[in-house]
Motif scaffolding. Structure first.
Motif, PDB file in Angstrom:
ATOM      1  N   ARG A 199     -11.243   4.323 -50.852  1.00 14.48           N
ATOM      2  CA  ARG A 199     -12.429   4.251 -50.105  1.00 14.48           C
ATOM      3  C   ARG A 199     -13.254   2.913 -50.401  1.00 14.48           C
ATOM      4  NH1 ARG A 199     -14.971  10.416 -50.885  1.00 14.48           N
ATOM      5  NH2 ARG A 199     -13.138  11.530 -50.332  1.00 14.48           N
ATOM      6  N   PHE A 200     -13.991   2.607 -49.205  1.00 13.23           N
ATOM      7  CA  PHE A 200     -14.763   1.492 -49.637  1.00 13.23           C
ATOM      8  C   PHE A 200     -16.008   1.884 -49.809  1.00 13.23           C
ATOM      9  CE2 PHE A 200     -11.178  -0.201 -47.313  1.00 13.23           C
ATOM     10  CZ  PHE A 200     -11.065  -1.561 -47.673  1.00 13.23           C
ATOM     11  N   LEU A 201     -16.487   1.742 -51.081  1.00 10.34           N
ATOM     12  CA  LEU A 201     -17.813   2.177 -51.576  1.00 10.34           C
ATOM     13  C   LEU A 201     -18.498   1.014 -52.181  1.00 10.34           C
ATOM     14  CD1 LEU A 201     -16.723   5.430 -53.181  1.00 10.34           C
ATOM     15  CD2 LEU A 201     -17.843   5.257 -50.927  1.00 10.34           C
ATOM     16  N   GLY A 202     -19.960   1.302 -52.098  1.00 12.36           N
ATOM     17  CA  GLY A 202     -20.948   0.137 -52.762  1.00 12.36           C
ATOM     18  C   GLY A 202     -21.094   0.679 -54.445  1.00 12.36           C
ATOM     19  N   VAL A 203     -21.694   1.863 -54.360  1.00  7.69           N
ATOM     20  CA  VAL A 203     -21.858   2.482 -55.829  1.00  7.69           C
ATOM     21  C   VAL A 203     -21.379   3.768 -55.827  1.00  7.69           C
ATOM     22  CG1 VAL A 203     -23.694   2.827 -57.312  1.00  7.69           C
ATOM     23  CG2 VAL A 203     -23.833   0.885 -55.694  1.00  7.69           C
ATOM     24  N   PRO A 204     -20.591   4.066 -56.890  1.00  6.62           N
ATOM     25  CA  PRO A 204     -19.944   5.476 -56.984  1.00  6.62           C
ATOM     26  C   PRO A 204     -21.073   6.440 -57.308  1.00  6.62           C
ATOM     27  CG  PRO A 204     -18.901   4.039 -58.303  1.00  6.62           C
ATOM     28  CD  PRO A 204     -19.911   3.243 -57.787  1.00  6.62           C
ATOM     29  N   PRO A 205     -20.882   7.819 -57.123  1.00  2.00           N
ATOM     30  CA  PRO A 205     -21.857   8.860 -57.506  1.00  2.00           C
ATOM     31  C   PRO A 205     -22.311   8.762 -59.105  1.00  2.00           C
ATOM     32  CG  PRO A 205     -19.721   9.792 -57.141  1.00  2.00           C
ATOM     33  CD  PRO A 205     -19.595   8.449 -56.670  1.00  2.00           C
ATOM     34  N   GLY A 206     -23.746   9.011 -59.122  1.00  2.00           N
ATOM     35  CA  GLY A 206     -23.956   9.049 -60.470  1.00  2.00           C
ATOM     36  C   GLY A 206     -24.827   7.736 -60.979  1.00  2.00           C
ATOM     37  N   ARG A 207     -26.153   7.997 -61.558  1.00  2.00           N
ATOM     38  CA  ARG A 207     -26.886   6.679 -61.994  1.00  2.00           C
ATOM     39  C   ARG A 207     -27.172   6.766 -63.210  1.00  2.00           C
ATOM     40  NH1 ARG A 207     -29.870   4.656 -57.769  1.00  2.00           N
ATOM     41  NH2 ARG A 207     -29.422   5.077 -55.866  1.00  2.00           N
ATOM     42  N   LYS A 260     -23.229  -2.101 -61.712  1.00  2.00           N
ATOM     43  CA  LYS A 260     -23.608  -2.233 -63.436  1.00  2.00           C
ATOM     44  C   LYS A 260     -24.892  -1.713 -63.463  1.00  2.00           C
ATOM     45  CE  LYS A 260     -24.226  -5.832 -66.781  1.00  2.00           C
ATOM     46  NZ  LYS A 260     -24.081  -6.968 -67.301  1.00  2.00           N
ATOM     47  N   GLN A 261     -25.805  -1.963 -62.529  1.00  2.00           N
ATOM     48  CA  GLN A 261     -27.254  -1.532 -62.535  1.00  2.00           C
ATOM     49  C   GLN A 261     -27.445  -0.038 -62.414  1.00  2.00           C
ATOM     50  OE1 GLN A 261     -29.551  -3.464 -59.499  1.00  2.00           O
ATOM     51  NE2 GLN A 261     -31.169  -2.150 -59.756  1.00  2.00           N
ATOM     52  N   HIS A 262     -26.750   0.730 -61.628  1.00  2.00           N
ATOM     53  CA  HIS A 262     -26.829   1.951 -61.318  1.00  2.00           C
ATOM     54  C   HIS A 262     -25.927   2.966 -62.266  1.00  2.00           C
ATOM     55  CE1 HIS A 262     -29.336   1.841 -57.753  1.00  2.00           C
ATOM     56  NE2 HIS A 262     -28.434   0.769 -57.325  1.00  2.00           N
ATOM     57  N   MET A 263     -24.954   2.494 -62.747  1.00  2.00           N
ATOM     58  CA  MET A 263     -23.751   3.214 -63.570  1.00  2.00           C
ATOM     59  C   MET A 263     -24.064   2.996 -64.886  1.00  2.00           C
ATOM     60  SD  MET A 263     -20.343   2.970 -61.084  1.00  2.00           S
ATOM     61  CE  MET A 263     -19.397   4.097 -62.423  1.00  2.00           C
ATOM     62  N   SER A 299     -21.461   3.864 -67.740  1.00  2.00           N
ATOM     63  CA  SER A 299     -20.254   4.780 -66.887  1.00  2.00           C
ATOM     64  C   SER A 299     -19.513   3.773 -66.367  1.00  2.00           C
ATOM     65  CB  SER A 299     -20.685   5.685 -66.014  1.00  2.00           C
ATOM     66  OG  SER A 299     -21.500   6.697 -66.394  1.00  2.00           O
ATOM     67  N   LEU A 300     -19.938   2.638 -66.062  1.00  2.00           N
ATOM     68  CA  LEU A 300     -19.132   1.721 -65.247  1.00  2.00           C
ATOM     69  C   LEU A 300     -17.697   1.152 -66.240  1.00  2.00           C
ATOM     70  CD1 LEU A 300     -18.715  -0.456 -63.188  1.00  2.00           C
ATOM     71  CD2 LEU A 300     -20.058  -2.080 -64.349  1.00  2.00           C
ATOM     72  N   LYS A 301     -18.078   0.858 -67.408  1.00  2.00           N
ATOM     73  CA  LYS A 301     -16.588   0.689 -68.359  1.00  2.00           C
ATOM     74  C   LYS A 301     -15.510   1.815 -68.063  1.00  2.00           C
ATOM     75  CE  LYS A 301     -15.680  -0.867 -73.081  1.00  2.00           C
ATOM     76  NZ  LYS A 301     -16.090  -1.113 -74.436  1.00  2.00           N
ATOM     77  N   LYS A 302     -15.875   2.850 -68.248  1.00  2.00           N
ATOM     78  CA  LYS A 302     -14.919   3.780 -68.003  1.00  2.00           C
ATOM     79  C   LYS A 302     -14.353   3.939 -66.575  1.00  2.00           C
ATOM     80  CE  LYS A 302     -14.399   9.112 -67.895  1.00  2.00           C
ATOM     81  NZ  LYS A 302     -14.927  10.222 -67.988  1.00  2.00           N
ATOM     82  N   HIS A 303     -14.863   3.413 -65.677  1.00  2.00           N
ATOM     83  CA  HIS A 303     -14.086   3.489 -64.324  1.00  2.00           C
ATOM     84  C   HIS A 303     -13.768   1.958 -63.741  1.00  2.00           C
ATOM     85  CE1 HIS A 303     -14.916   7.695 -63.955  1.00  2.00           C
ATOM     86  NE2 HIS A 303     -16.334   7.498 -64.411  1.00  2.00           N
ATOM     87  N   LYS A 304     -14.079   0.996 -64.733  1.00  2.00           N
ATOM     88  CA  LYS A 304     -13.588  -0.399 -64.040  1.00  2.00           C
ATOM     89  C   LYS A 304     -12.158  -0.365 -63.708  1.00  2.00           C
ATOM     90  CE  LYS A 304     -15.192  -4.077 -66.910  1.00  2.00           C
ATOM     91  NZ  LYS A 304     -15.852  -4.683 -67.907  1.00  2.00           N
ATOM     92  N   CYS A 305     -11.316   0.146 -64.453  1.00  2.00           N
ATOM     93  CA  CYS A 305      -9.872   0.198 -63.869  1.00  2.00           C
ATOM     94  C   CYS A 305      -9.670   0.558 -62.647  1.00  2.00           C
ATOM     95  CB  CYS A 305      -9.149   0.898 -65.039  1.00  2.00           C
ATOM     96  SG  CYS A 305      -9.353   2.774 -64.876  1.00  2.00           S
ATOM     97  N   HIS A 306     -10.632   1.233 -61.835  1.00  2.00           N
ATOM     98  CA  HIS A 306     -10.352   1.664 -60.566  1.00  2.00           C
ATOM     99  C   HIS A 306     -10.954   0.729 -59.609  1.00  2.00           C
ATOM    100  CE1 HIS A 306      -9.322   5.846 -61.889  1.00  2.00           C
ATOM    101  NE2 HIS A 306     -10.323   5.743 -62.508  1.00  2.00           N
ATOM    102  N   ILE A 307     -11.605  -0.154 -60.050  1.00  2.00           N
ATOM    103  CA  ILE A 307     -12.199  -1.361 -59.179  1.00  2.00           C
ATOM    104  C   ILE A 307     -11.282  -2.708 -58.788  1.00  2.00           C
ATOM    105  CG2 ILE A 307     -13.936  -3.155 -59.121  1.00  2.00           C
ATOM    106  CD1 ILE A 307     -15.815  -1.241 -61.065  1.00  2.00           C
ATOM    107  N   ARG A 308     -11.423  -2.861 -57.320  1.00  2.00           N
ATOM    108  CA  ARG A 308     -10.646  -3.945 -56.848  1.00  2.00           C
ATOM    109  C   ARG A 308     -11.879  -4.684 -56.363  1.00  2.00           C
ATOM    110  NH1 ARG A 308      -7.817  -1.501 -59.476  1.00  2.00           N
ATOM    111  NH2 ARG A 308      -5.725  -0.633 -59.091  1.00  2.00           N
ATOM    112  N   VAL A 309     -11.901  -6.156 -56.495  1.00  2.00           N
ATOM    113  CA  VAL A 309     -13.198  -7.187 -56.180  1.00  2.00           C
ATOM    114  C   VAL A 309     -12.528  -8.058 -55.221  1.00  2.00           C
ATOM    115  CG1 VAL A 309     -14.678  -8.641 -57.095  1.00  2.00           C
ATOM    116  CG2 VAL A 309     -14.201  -6.883 -58.315  1.00  2.00           C
ATOM    117  N   ILE A 310     -13.178  -7.685 -54.079  1.00  2.00           N
ATOM    118  CA  ILE A 310     -12.675  -8.708 -52.946  1.00  2.00           C
ATOM    119  C   ILE A 310     -13.494 -10.159 -53.265  1.00  2.00           C
ATOM    120  CG2 ILE A 310     -12.758  -9.157 -50.348  1.00  2.00           C
ATOM    121  CD1 ILE A 310     -11.489  -6.493 -51.213  1.00  2.00           C
TER     122      ILE A 310
END
Length: 462
Positions: free
Chosen positions: A4-12, A37-40, A43-54
């Motif tokens: 999915r194309f998302l800006g910020v995953p759930p959770g703050r 990074k600001q919102h997560m 938590s961001l570190k745990k999920h960084k492997c799921h990220i693809r940066v255009i």
């Protein structure tokens, strides 16, 4: 697998997300990364492997590794995320350390192609420059030469009156809607670039509509060292023309790259263009099918969440002798009629993607990157293969003379110095870099083959 194309995953905030994620991949950009990074928080570190940066211009490993970038002068406002460099996805295949995502350009059917060829106006040129500022600074000379041969059209934005920067002989249509621009390109013989913007989609669209693309050669190449536009971007790439992909992967007769400061060369190019007939052309990798094939392969095979086991050459299964003992044969063997080595077919290859059957091991010259080394032999650098050549056996099979072999953190490794007989292996996998180079060292380069029209994929990748 879903994407999915998302800006910020759930959770703050800094509270870790609980429960399974409702997606497998997050496609975002650098601004999205900052928001996440600001919102997560943590938590961001745990999920960084799921990220693809255009990533439009590419991010090289030296800029991506936060500590290394800070210590060695590669820190910019864009890099330092400590991702696997293949998680950055570019619009063009200019940074092999990253993954080439690309985009889709409209593909014409045979009827449309024939119609375009029948209705081409041989002396009609369209200028690639929508902003009046692009027409400033020394464009008069070559525009006048162009005007001597062709009717020049522009699509320069204006509100009430014609921009004064645009010469009077140019027929300016103003900023056109996409379908009207397509119609203009279908009539024109030539689409001419001014040198900016870099690496946009418009030249591909023009070539797909039967235009020849003429662009300026940059001497010296543009980079962060000599051009303000690239300063602060996480790349040391040197850009040889306005659109290096068009120059390197398409080329003549669809693309001509010349020195605009040489009036004789420019004049000759215009006359050649008027004599040349071309068909509409779109590289397969920019068709809908080509992009889907490539992205599907990435989704199926790229996994940055599972740790790659250390590669230990001595653990590999090798052929047995008649007596049943294991024979320590070579991992790498010479390719026929080539200076490259390939993976030995009689040695069980570890699971990898791209598969090791695509590996072509080469040595760079001093001051040469693996990007250049691989390209010079008709291959492309494959960062996923670095871990298989980062060992003493690769050095030995390349007949490198080493008085000492050290393991260090440096983005040019694995590499060696002929003069000092020093060899270095890479200790930090995030710094495996196709782009790195040093005037004092020759690099071990993991090249691979690629499919015609689909440079992101090797022949055995599907």
């Amino acid at each position: 697998m879903t994407a999915r194309f998302l800006g910020v995953p759930p959770g703050r905030g800094s509270c870790p997300l609980t429960g399974p994620l409702p997606f497998d991949l997050i496609y975002t950009d650098y601004h999205g990364m900052q928001q996440m990074k600001q919102h997560m928080g943590l938590s961001l570190k745990k999920h960084k492997c799921h990220i693809r940066v255009i990533d439009t211009f590419g991010t090289e490993p030296a800029y991506n590794h936060e500590e290394y970038a800070t210590l060695h002068g590669y820190r910019t406002n864009w890099g330092y995320w400590n991702l696997n460099a293949r998680q950055y996805m570019t619009m063009f295949p200019h940074t092999p350390d990253n993954s080439f995502m690309g985009f889709v350009s409209e593909e014409l059917n045979e009827t449309e192609k024939k119609s375009i060829q029948q209705n081409k106006v041989n002396n009609m040129a369209v200028v690639y420059g929508k902003e009046a500022s692009m027409w400033k600074q020394g464009k008069d000379g070559f525009l006048q030469i162009l005007h001597n041969y062709m009717e020049v059209h522009g699509t320069v934005y204006y509100e009430t009156q014609r921009p004064p920067e645009v010469p009077a002989f140019v027929k300016n249509h103003g900023l056109l809607p996409q379908h009207e621009l397509q119609q203009l390109l279908r009539k024109a013989k030539l689409f001419i670039g001014f040198g900016f913007p870099y690496e946009g989609p418009a030249p591909l669209e023009a070539i797909a509509n039967g235009c020849i693309f003429l662009q300026p050669k940059f001497t010296p190449p543009h980079s962060s060292l000599n051009h303000e536009f690239f300063r602060g971007k996480p790349t040391s790439r040197e850009v040889s023309s306005q659109h290096p992909y068009a120059e390197q992967y398409i080329g003549r007769p669809h693309v001509m790259t010349v020195d605009y400061n040489n009036s004789l060369e420019f004049d000759s190019a215009i006359r050649e263009i008027m004599r040349t007939q071309v068909e509409p052309y779109l590289p397969y990798e920019y068709t809908c099918e080509g992009m889907l094939e490539r992205v599907h392969a990435y989704i199926q095979h790229q996994d940055f969440c599972s740790l790659e086991p250390p590669f230990v050459p001595t653990n590999l299964s090798r052929p047995e002798s008649a007596g049943g003992s294991r024979v320590p044969g070579p991992l790498f063997v010479p390719l026929p009629n080539s200076t490259a080595l390939s993976w030995a077919s009689n040695v069980t290859a570890p699971a990898a993607w791209p598969p090791l059957s695509s590996l072509r091991l080469l040595v760079s010259q001093e001051g040469q990157s693996c990007v250049e080394t691989c390209r010079s032999e008709g291959f492309i650098c494959e960062p996923a293969h670095f871990r298989f050549i980062n060992n003493k056996e690769a050095l030995r099979r390349l007949e490198v003379q080493c008085d000492v072999v050290d393991s260090e953190v440096n983005h040019i490794l694995p590499a060696f110095s002929v003069l000092r007989r020093e060899c270095g292996l890479q200790r930090e996998p995030l710094l495996f870099s196709c782009a790195g180079y040093s005037p004092k060292y020759r690099r071990l380069c993991p090249c691979r083959d690629f499919r015609r029209g689909q440079v992101a994929l090797c022949r055995d990748c599907l």
